[in-house]
Design an enzyme around this catalytic site. Structure first.
Site, short mmCIF file in Angstrom:
data_model
loop_
_atom_site.label_atom_id
_atom_site.label_comp_id
_atom_site.label_asym_id
_atom_site.label_seq_id
_atom_site.Cartn_x
_atom_site.Cartn_y
_atom_site.Cartn_z
N GLU A 43 19.08 2.54 -32.95
CA GLU A 43 20.30 2.29 -32.18
C GLU A 43 20.83 3.63 -31.67
OE1 GLU A 43 23.30 0.09 -34.44
OE2 GLU A 43 24.84 1.32 -33.48
N ARG A 47 28.09 7.31 -27.30
CA ARG A 47 29.26 8.17 -27.44
C ARG A 47 28.97 9.62 -27.11
NH1 ARG A 47 29.41 7.96 -34.10
NH2 ARG A 47 29.13 5.74 -33.93
N THR A 70 27.99 1.56 -30.45
CA THR A 70 29.32 2.06 -30.07
C THR A 70 29.70 1.60 -28.67
OG1 THR A 70 28.62 4.08 -31.26
CG2 THR A 70 30.85 4.03 -30.46
N LYS A 130 27.84 -7.13 -37.39
CA LYS A 130 27.73 -5.84 -38.09
C LYS A 130 28.91 -5.75 -39.04
CE LYS A 130 28.49 -0.96 -36.86
NZ LYS A 130 28.13 0.13 -35.97
C1 3PG Z 1 28.30 4.50 -36.62
O1 3PG Z 1 28.51 3.78 -35.66
O2 3PG Z 1 28.71 5.66 -36.73
C2 3PG Z 1 27.47 3.90 -37.67
O3 3PG Z 1 28.18 2.92 -38.29
C3 3PG Z 1 26.88 4.88 -38.61
O4 3PG Z 1 27.59 5.00 -39.77
P1 3PG Z 1 27.16 6.14 -40.80
O5 3PG Z 1 27.19 7.44 -40.04
O6 3PG Z 1 28.22 6.09 -41.88
O7 3PG Z 1 25.80 5.81 -41.30
#
Ligand code: 3PG
Length: 213
Positions: A43, A47, A70, A130
């Site tokens: 993924e 951002r 995101t 999620k």
């Molecule tokens: C995010 O969108 O930042 C994800 O949820 C990743 O989370 P993490 O950095 O705590 O694994």
């Protein structure tokens, strides 16, 4: 868009590296390290300034099914899908994003943190969500408690999960896949430590295997 479609796109992959990649020049070696470590999907978060270029490079790599994360606006979903994203992940539930993904024909996995948000996702005919941010929300205990009243729902817990917590999540029947950035952190990307990214990925893949009985 149905959960079956999300599951179909992931095609059995249960480990989802979440990647925030500021420099598109690192996307190729990153894809190489991830596939060498044994993952099949990833993924790319929307951002960073060049997220579209990162998506394009990783989607054309061939070894990975790449989605985007995101995503908070329909316009971002449109741009990400045009750049090759096969699925869309959002930190929260936004009806406009969900509708846009339906129009684009890509599965969407919205973030939820409460039963009320989960019910909004069900109303939008989604059944994969999620759980975000999974660990700060209470981790497995919270996941089990949220899953209990909604037997058909599949979860993609993400947020604060690491290699140690991974097997516990994956052993939950309601969990479709687990996401996290620990395999390819911004610090590892910045230092170009692809060997360590590969090692952490392989370790996570190993921990995703069912224990031999
Ligand atoms: C995010 O969108 O930042 C994800 O949820 C990743 O989370 P993490 O950095 O705590 O694994």
């Amino acid at each position: 868009m149905t959960a079956a479609t999300v599951a179909r796109v992931l095609d059995g992959a249960r480990l989802m590296p979440v990647l925030t990649v500021p420099d598109p020049g690192t996307a190729g070696p990153l894809a190489d390290a991830l596939t060498a470590g044994g993952v099949r999907c990833a993924e790319v978060t929307f951002r960073t300034h060049d997220a579209e270029q990162v998506l394009k490079t990783m989607a054309s790599h061939g070894g990975l099914t790449v989605g985007t994360g995101t995503v908070v606006t329909p316009e971002q979903a449109e741009r990400a899908v045009a750049a090759g994203a096969r699925f869309v992940v959002s930190p929260g539930f936004d009806e406009e994003v969900v509708v846009k993904c339906g129009e684009l024909g890509v599965p969407v996995v919205p973030g939820i943190a409460t039963a009320t948000e989960l019910m909004r996702a069900l109303k939008a005919e989604l059944d994969t969500v999620k759980l975000f941010p999974a660990e700060p929300l209470g981790g497995l205990r919270t996941l089990r408690a949220l899953a209990a009243p909604f037997p058909g729902v599949r979860f993609m817990p993400t947020g604060g999960i690491d290699a140690v917590a991974l097997p516990g999540y994956l052993s939950e029947p309601a969990v479709l896949a687990v996401g996290g950035s620990w395999m390819a952190t911004p610090a590892l990307l910045k230092s170009g430590d692809y060997a360590e990214i590969r090692r952490l990925t392989a370790e996570a893949v190993e921990r995703s295997m069912p224990c031999p009985t």
